[in-house]
Design a protein around this motif. Structure first.
Motif, PDB file in Angstrom:
ATOM      1  N   PHE A  11       0.840  -1.189   0.000  1.00 22.54           N
ATOM      2  CA  PHE A  11       0.000   0.000   0.000  1.00 22.54           C
ATOM      3  C   PHE A  11       0.880   1.245   0.000  1.00 22.54           C
ATOM      4  O   PHE A  11       2.016   1.217   0.457  1.00 22.54           O
ATOM      5  CB  PHE A  11      -0.896   0.016   1.241  1.00 22.54           C
ATOM      6  N   SER A  12       0.349   2.336  -0.491  1.00 19.29           N
ATOM      7  CA  SER A  12       1.100   3.599  -0.478  1.00 19.29           C
ATOM      8  C   SER A  12       0.818   4.372   0.811  1.00 19.29           C
ATOM      9  O   SER A  12       0.740   5.587   0.814  1.00 19.29           O
ATOM     10  CB  SER A  12       0.733   4.449  -1.705  1.00 19.29           C
ATOM     11  N   THR A  13       0.700   3.625   1.905  1.00 18.95           N
ATOM     12  CA  THR A  13       0.408   4.201   3.214  1.00 18.95           C
ATOM     13  C   THR A  13       1.679   4.162   4.051  1.00 18.95           C
ATOM     14  O   THR A  13       2.015   3.131   4.633  1.00 18.95           O
ATOM     15  CB  THR A  13      -0.700   3.393   3.924  1.00 18.95           C
ATOM     16  N   PRO A  14       2.409   5.281   4.094  1.00 18.27           N
ATOM     17  CA  PRO A  14       3.647   5.279   4.876  1.00 18.27           C
ATOM     18  C   PRO A  14       3.357   5.414   6.372  1.00 18.27           C
ATOM     19  O   PRO A  14       2.319   5.950   6.775  1.00 18.27           O
ATOM     20  CB  PRO A  14       4.386   6.513   4.357  1.00 18.27           C
ATOM     21  N   ASP A  15       4.247   4.900   7.162  1.00 11.23           N
ATOM     22  CA  ASP A  15       4.169   5.058   8.613  1.00 11.23           C
ATOM     23  C   ASP A  15       2.817   4.651   9.180  1.00 11.23           C
ATOM     24  O   ASP A  15       2.219   5.371   9.984  1.00 11.23           O
ATOM     25  CB  ASP A  15       4.494   6.504   9.018  1.00 11.23           C
ATOM     26  N   CYS A  42       6.192   1.556   3.511  1.00 14.43           N
ATOM     27  CA  CYS A  42       4.730   1.541   3.452  1.00 14.43           C
ATOM     28  C   CYS A  42       4.213   0.208   3.995  1.00 14.43           C
ATOM     29  O   CYS A  42       4.944  -0.765   4.096  1.00 14.43           O
ATOM     30  CB  CYS A  42       4.257   1.738   2.021  1.00 14.43           C
ATOM     31  N   ALA A  43       2.925   0.175   4.337  1.00 17.52           N
ATOM     32  CA  ALA A  43       2.306  -1.052   4.829  1.00 17.52           C
ATOM     33  C   ALA A  43       2.250  -2.084   3.712  1.00 17.52           C
ATOM     34  O   ALA A  43       2.059  -1.746   2.545  1.00 17.52           O
ATOM     35  CB  ALA A  43       0.899  -0.751   5.340  1.00 17.52           C
ATOM     36  N   SER A  44       2.410  -3.352   4.087  1.00 19.46           N
ATOM     37  CA  SER A  44       2.293  -4.436   3.124  1.00 19.46           C
ATOM     38  C   SER A  44       1.667  -5.641   3.801  1.00 19.46           C
ATOM     39  O   SER A  44       1.635  -5.741   5.027  1.00 19.46           O
ATOM     40  CB  SER A  44       3.664  -4.803   2.542  1.00 19.46           C
ATOM     41  N   VAL A  74      -6.265   1.912   5.928  1.00 16.75           N
ATOM     42  CA  VAL A  74      -5.567   1.756   4.656  1.00 16.75           C
ATOM     43  C   VAL A  74      -6.621   1.794   3.556  1.00 16.75           C
ATOM     44  O   VAL A  74      -7.342   0.826   3.351  1.00 16.75           O
ATOM     45  CB  VAL A  74      -4.786   0.418   4.593  1.00 16.75           C
ATOM     46  N   PRO A  75      -6.751   2.903   2.852  1.00 14.36           N
ATOM     47  CA  PRO A  75      -7.777   2.986   1.812  1.00 14.36           C
ATOM     48  C   PRO A  75      -7.494   2.060   0.638  1.00 14.36           C
ATOM     49  O   PRO A  75      -6.343   1.816   0.282  1.00 14.36           O
ATOM     50  CB  PRO A  75      -7.745   4.450   1.375  1.00 14.36           C
ATOM     51  N   LEU A  76      -8.557   1.517   0.043  1.00  8.26           N
ATOM     52  CA  LEU A  76      -8.419   0.586  -1.079  1.00  8.26           C
ATOM     53  C   LEU A  76      -7.633   1.202  -2.230  1.00  8.26           C
ATOM     54  O   LEU A  76      -6.823   0.535  -2.867  1.00  8.26           O
ATOM     55  CB  LEU A  76      -9.795   0.142  -1.574  1.00  8.26           C
TER      56      LEU A  76
END
Length: 97
Positions: A11-15, A42-44, A74-76
């Motif tokens: 995901f492109s969700t850092p931290d 980023c989250a994985s 974490v948005p889709l």
């Protein structure tokens, strides 16, 4: 029984917060999921799906991702990489930015 496909999603969700990782982990428990930070920070997540063929594995993977995101921080639309390894270890990237 259908073959198992290993799925990796980044995901492109850092931290991401520890609560986000915990929620993702709990949501993926039924598909042998694991979560953690990717090399990018980023989250994985990684999980397995049972499917008769690659196309079904891809659609099942996308449905699983849609079901566990959104309400868990974490948005889709933040999926930036999706990779599915077939049972014969011939991995196939589905989407990557």
């Amino acid at each position: 029984m259908s073959p198992s496909f290993s799925v990796y999603v980044e995901f492109s969700t850092p931290d991401a917060s520890p609560d986000t990782y915990e929620a993702l982990f709990e949501a993926l428990a039924d598909v042998d999921g694991s979560v953690g930070p990717a090399p990018s920070g980023c989250a994985s997540a990684r999980f397995t799906v049972q499917a008769p063929d690659f196309t079904t594995a891809a659609s099942t993977s996308l449905a699983t991702i849609a079901a566990v995101t959104g309400t868990r921080g974490v948005p889709l639309d933040s999926v930036m990489r999706l990779h599915i390894d077939s049972p014969n270890d011939q991995g196939a990237p589905i989407a990557s930015s």
